[in-house]
Scaffold this motif. Structure first.
Motif, PDB file in Angstrom:
ATOM      1  N   ASP A   1     -17.590  22.193   1.796  1.00 40.90           N
ATOM      2  CA  ASP A   1     -18.024  23.571   2.009  1.00 40.90           C
ATOM      3  C   ASP A   1     -16.856  24.457   2.440  1.00 40.90           C
ATOM      4  OD1 ASP A   1     -20.131  25.687   2.487  1.00 40.90           O
ATOM      5  OD2 ASP A   1     -19.314  25.493   4.514  1.00 40.90           O
ATOM      6  N   ALA A   2     -16.063  23.978   3.397  1.00 41.67           N
ATOM      7  CA  ALA A   2     -14.916  24.765   3.861  1.00 41.67           C
ATOM      8  C   ALA A   2     -13.876  24.913   2.758  1.00 41.67           C
ATOM      9  CB  ALA A   2     -14.296  24.106   5.092  1.00 41.67           C
ATOM     10  N   ALA A   3     -13.681  23.853   1.944  1.00 41.66           N
ATOM     11  CA  ALA A   3     -12.736  23.930   0.827  1.00 41.66           C
ATOM     12  C   ALA A   3     -13.189  24.969  -0.192  1.00 41.66           C
ATOM     13  CB  ALA A   3     -12.600  22.567   0.156  1.00 41.66           C
ATOM     14  N   SER A   4     -14.502  25.056  -0.423  1.00 41.77           N
ATOM     15  CA  SER A   4     -15.045  26.054  -1.334  1.00 41.77           C
ATOM     16  C   SER A   4     -14.779  27.464  -0.822  1.00 41.77           C
ATOM     17  CB  SER A   4     -16.552  25.838  -1.522  1.00 41.77           C
ATOM     18  OG  SER A   4     -17.120  26.869  -2.293  1.00 41.77           O
ATOM     19  N   GLN A   5     -14.878  27.648   0.486  1.00 42.26           N
ATOM     20  CA  GLN A   5     -14.590  28.959   1.076  1.00 42.26           C
ATOM     21  C   GLN A   5     -13.144  29.373   0.838  1.00 42.26           C
ATOM     22  OE1 GLN A   5     -16.741  31.134   2.996  1.00 42.26           O
ATOM     23  NE2 GLN A   5     -18.224  29.847   1.932  1.00 42.26           N
ATOM     24  N   VAL A   6     -12.233  28.404   0.954  1.00 42.41           N
ATOM     25  CA  VAL A   6     -10.804  28.700   0.795  1.00 42.41           C
ATOM     26  C   VAL A   6     -10.430  28.885  -0.671  1.00 42.41           C
ATOM     27  CG1 VAL A   6      -8.468  27.737   1.054  1.00 42.41           C
ATOM     28  CG2 VAL A   6     -10.112  27.553   2.933  1.00 42.41           C
ATOM     29  N   MET A   7     -10.900  27.993  -1.551  1.00 38.92           N
ATOM     30  CA  MET A   7     -10.425  27.959  -2.938  1.00 38.92           C
ATOM     31  C   MET A   7     -11.346  28.655  -3.934  1.00 38.92           C
ATOM     32  SD  MET A   7      -8.649  24.208  -3.260  1.00 38.92           S
ATOM     33  CE  MET A   7     -10.107  23.250  -2.873  1.00 38.92           C
ATOM     34  N   LYS A   8     -12.462  29.210  -3.440  1.00 42.11           N
ATOM     35  CA  LYS A   8     -13.370  29.926  -4.336  1.00 42.11           C
ATOM     36  C   LYS A   8     -13.737  31.288  -3.754  1.00 42.11           C
ATOM     37  CE  LYS A   8     -17.844  29.559  -6.697  1.00 42.11           C
ATOM     38  NZ  LYS A   8     -19.077  28.724  -6.874  1.00 42.11           N
ATOM     39  N   THR A   9     -14.453  31.295  -2.633  1.00 41.00           N
ATOM     40  CA  THR A   9     -14.913  32.554  -2.045  1.00 41.00           C
ATOM     41  C   THR A   9     -13.745  33.470  -1.686  1.00 41.00           C
ATOM     42  OG1 THR A   9     -16.794  31.332  -1.125  1.00 41.00           O
ATOM     43  CG2 THR A   9     -16.399  33.552  -0.278  1.00 41.00           C
ATOM     44  N   HIS A  10     -12.727  32.898  -1.021  1.00 41.00           N
ATOM     45  CA  HIS A  10     -11.574  33.695  -0.578  1.00 41.00           C
ATOM     46  C   HIS A  10     -10.292  33.210  -1.252  1.00 41.00           C
ATOM     47  CE1 HIS A  10     -14.235  35.383   2.436  1.00 41.00           C
ATOM     48  NE2 HIS A  10     -14.498  34.176   2.903  1.00 41.00           N
TER      49      HIS A  10
END
Length: 497
Positions: free
Chosen positions: A81-90
């Motif tokens: 989930d945190a990786a998705s925030q870094v590499m997708k959302t932001h």
């Protein structure tokens, strides 16, 4: 005298009050962080196997934690989930790279696609790489090279006295394929200089240097010879690539190694340079930087996956036999696996996915850097903060994977999870803007070589070594590979009529 005594005290008090109110008014909600030492920060808590020590810390402080490596704030990401925030959302905000002295020395001033700062130059060279070098069409055009080198490898195994150094063979084939595709011919034969150079290159590039985190200790790099060794290797690599480019320009190299009507990477880059087909000026340094990127990402990482895949198959003979049954059924009476056959080998693809999950080539993805202040999962992340994504820990997270420490390719047979950067539980090649553009090239080699290895031969460990006792020690340099060579016994498979 009284004035000169009291005035400095009052002035100091005013500064303290101002500092207090300023910090109170702008107090940050930072991610959880372990206690740190002065000067060192949390450096003492990072071991020689950083992916493991960072996973241990994440178990205590959470999947999004803040460390201070020397004076550098570093956010460590250990969940999908945190990786998705870094590499997708932001993704855009976290698309920059931190500066590293070793990158500047060895990667042409950090001019490679993976190491350069985010901006116009990065967009240009990545576009050049994807469109002209690593597109699906271009990767497929090198099918003949992959098949010829794989057949050559099978012959080499058959000529040996059953006992095979799989580490050496996997390294050789990936080097030869990459050389032919990138440079037009093999450069690793008969004690060639390139494999030795790339080995040193990987060791240096994967080295941790304290001067990057504690600036006043940068002088250690000169005293202990670290910088001079890196400069020497960089110089030899530069001379090698200069020679290759000159051979292409003068036409003095021997042709025909890639295939009729097919250009190698150097040919393509020189053509782009001459015609300005990329839409921007590409100089000799950029060409050498892209060639070095190709080798750094296309050899060590690819052979590492093959090496670990065969390691796990030797440890799990049931999986080995299941894979052999699939491959031999698809191939039928033909002698070699071709790339057309791979489409029908779902279990083979599952084995490679499971290998990439348990043995991520880059356990810690290339660090990113925040380009502006941002809220991440409710925490305040300041501009300039480095971000390390622990892909190894994410791939072993029990909240995402059932029995995460077991080698079970079957988990992927009825799963849509893939490694192409859309499923953040499995990110061996990264994701987003800074994801590795060479995924198709690497997987094409891995699938074909592994399928032929299990098709042509039956494999077992040397006498006296039980499956459960096979040495699994790893060493971390540029990639995470086996510490000791993988030795196995190959017996030529003879189909029952």
């Amino acid at each position: 005298m009284l004035f000169f005594t009291i005035f400095p005290l009052l002035l100091s008090l005013l500064f303290i009050i101002k500092w207090y109110f300023n910090n109170s008014a702008t107090k940050k909600h930072l991610p959880p962080s372990p206690p740190r030492f002065p000067l060192l920060g949390n450096l003492h808590q990072v071991s020689l196997f950083p992916h493991r020590s960072l996973q241990d810390l994440a178990h205590k402080y959470g999947p999004l934690m803040l460390l201070y490596l020397g004076k550098v704030p570093v956010v460590v990401v250990s969940s999908a989930d945190a990786a998705s925030q870094v590499m997708k959302t932001h993704d855009l905000i976290f698309s920059d790279r931190p500066q590293r002295k070793i990158f500047d020395i060895m990667l042409y001033g950090s001019k490679g696609v993976a190491s350069c700062a985010y901006g116009e130059y990065w967009r240009q060279v990545r576009s050049l790489s994807v469109l002209h070098l690593l597109s699906n069409k271009r990767v497929q055009s090198y099918r003949r090279v992959r098949e010829e080198e794989t057949a050559k490898m099978m012959q080499s195994i058959q000529q040996k006295n059953t006992c095979v150094n799989l580490t050496e063979l996997c390294s050789t084939i990936t080097n030869d394929i990459t050389c032919r595709v990138a440079l037009g011919k093999r450069y690793g034969e008969k004690g060639g200089v390139l494999p030795e150079l790339m080995l040193e290159f990987g060791e240096l590039l994967g080295s941790f240097f304290i001067g990057d985190y504690i600036p006043w200790l940068k002088w250690l790099g000169k005293v202990n010879g670290f910088y001079s060794k890196a400069e020497k290797v960089a110089k030899h690599l530069d001379e090698f690539f200069e020679k290759v480019i000159e051979e292409h320009i003068s036409g003095s190299r021997s042709d025909g190694h890639v295939g009729e009507g097919t250009s190698d990477f150097v040919d393509i880059l020189l053509s782009v340079q001459k015609s300005n087909a990329a839409g921007f000026s590409i100089d000799r340094t950029a060409i050498k930087g892209l060639l070095l990127d190709m080798f750094a990402a296309g050899t060590d990482t690819t052979y590492t996956v093959l090496e670990w895949a065969m390691t796990e198959l030797l440890r799990h003979q049931t999986v080995m036999h299941k894979l052999q049954d699939e491959v031999r059924t698809v191939v039928g009476n033909r002698t070699h696996v071709t790339e057309k056959d791979l489409v029908n080998m779902n279990y083979l693809k599952a084995v490679i996915k499971e290998t990439l999950r348990l043995h991520v080539p880059f356990p810690l993805l290339v660090p990113r850097k925040s380009m502006e202040d941002i809220k991440l999962n409710g925490y305040d992340i300041e501009a300039g903060t480095e971000v390390i994504i622990n892909a190894w820990a994410i791939a072993r997270d029990p909240s995402s994977w059932e029995h995460p420490l077991e080698f079970k390719p079957e988990r992927f047979l009825n799963s849509s999870i893939d490694f192409k950067g859309f499923d953040f539980e499995l990110i061996p090649f990264g994701a987003g803007r800074r994801g590795c553009p060479g995924v198709l090239f690497a997987i094409a080699v891995n699938e074909l070589v592994l399928a032929n290895l299990v098709h042509h031969f039956d494999w077992k460990l040397p006498d006296g070594i039980a499956e459960k006792d096979l040495d699994m020690s790893e060493v971390v340099s540029f990639t995470c590979h086996r510490k000791n060579p993988l030795i196995a016994i190959a017996t030529k498979y003879v189909k029952n009529v």
